[in-house]
Scaffold this active site. Structure first.
Site, short mmCIF file in Angstrom:
data_model
loop_
_atom_site.label_atom_id
_atom_site.label_comp_id
_atom_site.label_asym_id
_atom_site.label_seq_id
_atom_site.Cartn_x
_atom_site.Cartn_y
_atom_site.Cartn_z
N ASP A 158 -7.44 -5.10 -6.67
CA ASP A 158 -6.26 -6.00 -6.12
C ASP A 158 -6.81 -7.08 -7.32
O ASP A 158 -7.71 -7.63 -7.59
CB ASP A 158 -6.93 -6.34 -4.52
CG ASP A 158 -6.15 -7.48 -4.58
OD1 ASP A 158 -4.80 -8.28 -5.62
OD2 ASP A 158 -6.06 -8.03 -3.11
N ASP A 209 1.34 -9.67 -9.73
CA ASP A 209 0.37 -8.74 -8.52
C ASP A 209 0.06 -7.38 -8.64
O ASP A 209 1.50 -6.90 -8.17
CB ASP A 209 0.25 -9.18 -7.85
CG ASP A 209 -0.85 -9.69 -6.82
OD1 ASP A 209 -1.74 -9.74 -6.73
OD2 ASP A 209 -0.85 -10.50 -5.37
#
Ligand SMILES: *[C@@H]1O[C@H](CO)[C@@H](O)[C@H](O)[C@H]1NC(C)=O
Ligand SMILES: *[C@@H]1O[C@H](CO)[C@@H](O)[C@H](O)[C@H]1NC(C)=O
Length: 443
Positions: free
Chosen positions: A103, A320
């Site tokens: 992440d 992201d």
């Protein structure tokens, strides 16, 4: 943020690699798409994915607001947990392997863990790190400056009955799930591109004694790659250089297809890069922010007000790895969807329940992907990002495709999600503040 950076200079987090020369090597993690790890991959629908994403997007926006002035209440931490790509990381001495979500929007690396807990207990088939069995596990004390100040941004708690009590955290996920645990310094062992391994000593990890949540299904923890003093990417900079790169295989790829996340320079990836744009590390922390100047369809530049792309005006754009879909503020979303739908008028529109996509259509007859114009993000410095058509035409159900953009509201952070990024190689250079990218088969 300013205070966090100054104070974190006062604490030294040591990283010692058990290799002599790290100049020509880099850290390598194998990346797998999340769905391949679930017991029944087909069960996870686009609805699930989208549900997670919207919560995450709310959190991204909320975190920005919190950072911009409102005092964050201690003890009610929030984080954003959704991601689609997994890797393995080895923790402790002796090293134990854990499957973690990769992440770029998370600052902390944490694993499912037991510390000072009596009895083994049941652990729903997850791997668990038994902290006391590791020779290198050292908790961070709750009375330390690290706990009281530096880790505040990582949701440390203020409770401190005795100075030797470990510094605790409480992450509250937006979907009602939570991760509770203690901060520790621990050895993390990583694989290298030359086939060897390196030990990163005294790396800050979270020992999560409990966590629940849909977004963490199939995972034993999270690998935090955000721009933060505590994330793995910052910690490896002195050893392997300031770059990291990944190539995300198509989200519909078969199980046996995977790729690597590389921390450091990778000679094999250089040839693929053709474009470079500045990456802003301090604009929307801890995210990787890019500057979009506009979006075009074919040769037509869409009419989008400039403030949509301006982070100082509440807009701006992040790249992201942990969000699957692409979110655009209304003033960008509308021209994109309207513009693309002009090429789809001959096709039968389909209304799909439970997905936020506005424009879906029956793709079984008369649809030819090539008839759609190329969508291009024009980035600062002149670089163009031309995502593959199947990255913005999402297979939402059998025979149904949707335009893969989600409206983010009037004033919002635009997010280029991982589906849009697929089959491109992305290299982040944290020292040069540059993002290089180019199309790739990721194999
Ligand atoms: C993956 O598996 C399929 C069929 O099971 C096979 O045809 C393909 O070559 C495999 N791909 C890789 C990269 O191993
Ligand atoms: C798409 O169109 C075909 C042919 O008209 C039809 O058989 C099929 O059921 C439609 N699919 C959906 C999901 O509407």
């Amino acid at each position: 943020m300013q205070r966090l950076r100054i104070l974190s200079c006062l604490i030294t987090i040591l990283l010692i690699a058990a290799v002599d020369s790290t100049k020509d090597t880099a850290v390598r993690f194998q990346l797998t798409h999340r769905d391949t790890l679930l017991p029944k991959p087909h069960v996870r629908s686009i609805e699930d994915m989208v549900g997670d994403d919207q919560k995450r997007h709310n959190l991204i926006s909320r975190k920005r607001k919190l950072k911009e002035g409102v005092k964050m209440p201690l003890g009610s931490g929030i984080d954003y947990g959704t991601a689609q790509y997994f890797t393995e990381v080895s923790v402790g001495t002796p090293a134990k392997k854990f499957t973690v979500v990769v992440d770029t929007g998370s600052e902390l690396t944490w694993v499912n863990c037991k510390y000072r807990v009596r009895g083994k207990g049941k652990d729903e088939n997850r791997r668990v790190f038994l902290a006391e069995e590791s020779k290198t596990f050292k908790t961070v004390g709750c009375s330390t400056q690290t706990c009281k100040l530096d880790l505040m941004n990582l949701f440390s708690l203020s409770t401190c009955p005795t100075p030797s009590t470990p510094c605790a955290y409480d992450y509250r996920y937006a979907d009602g799930s939570a991760a509770l645990g203690v901060f520790a310094k621990e050895t993390v062992t990583v694989g290298l591109t030359n086939g060897g391994t390196a030990r990163l000593d005294d790396f800050l990890i979270g020992c999560s004694s409990s966590f629940t949540g849909k977004s963490l299904r199939g995972a034993d923890g999270v690998l935090g790659l955000a721009h933060s003093d505590f994330s793995l990417t910052s910690k490896t900079t002195s050893l392997f250089g300031s770059k990291f790169s990944y190539c995300l295989v198509d989200h519909l790829s078969p199980k046996n297809v995977s790729n690597y996340l590389i921390i450091g320079s990778s000679s094999t990836t250089k040839t693929a890069f053709r474009r470079t744009t500045p990456i802003d590390l301090n604009l929307i922390p801890p995210f990787y922010s890019i500057n979009v100047n506009g979006i075009s369809l074919g040769n037509t530049l869409l009419d989008i007000p400039r403030q949509v792309w301006n982070a100082a005006a509440g807009g701006g754009t992040i790249l992201d790895s942990g969000t699957s879909l692409t979110f655009l503020a209304d003033a960008a979303y509308k021209p994109v969807v309207t513009g693309l739908s002009r090429y789809l008028v001959a096709l039968k529109r389909v209304k799909l329940e439970g997905v936020p996509f506005e424009y879906c259509f029956n793709s079984t007859s008369g649809f030819n992907e090539r008839n759609l114009p190329q969508l291009t993000f024009h980035l600062k410095g002149g670089a163009r990002f031309d995502p593959h058509r199947r990255s913005y035409l999402i297979d939402a159900a059998p025979g149904v495709k949707c335009l893969g953009f989600v409206s983010a509201g009037t004033q919002a952070t635009n997010v280029v999600g991982n589906i849009m990024q697929q089959n491109y190689l992305w290299e982040f250079d944290l020292k040069a503040s540059a993002l290089s990218f180019g199309p790739s088969t990721c194999t």
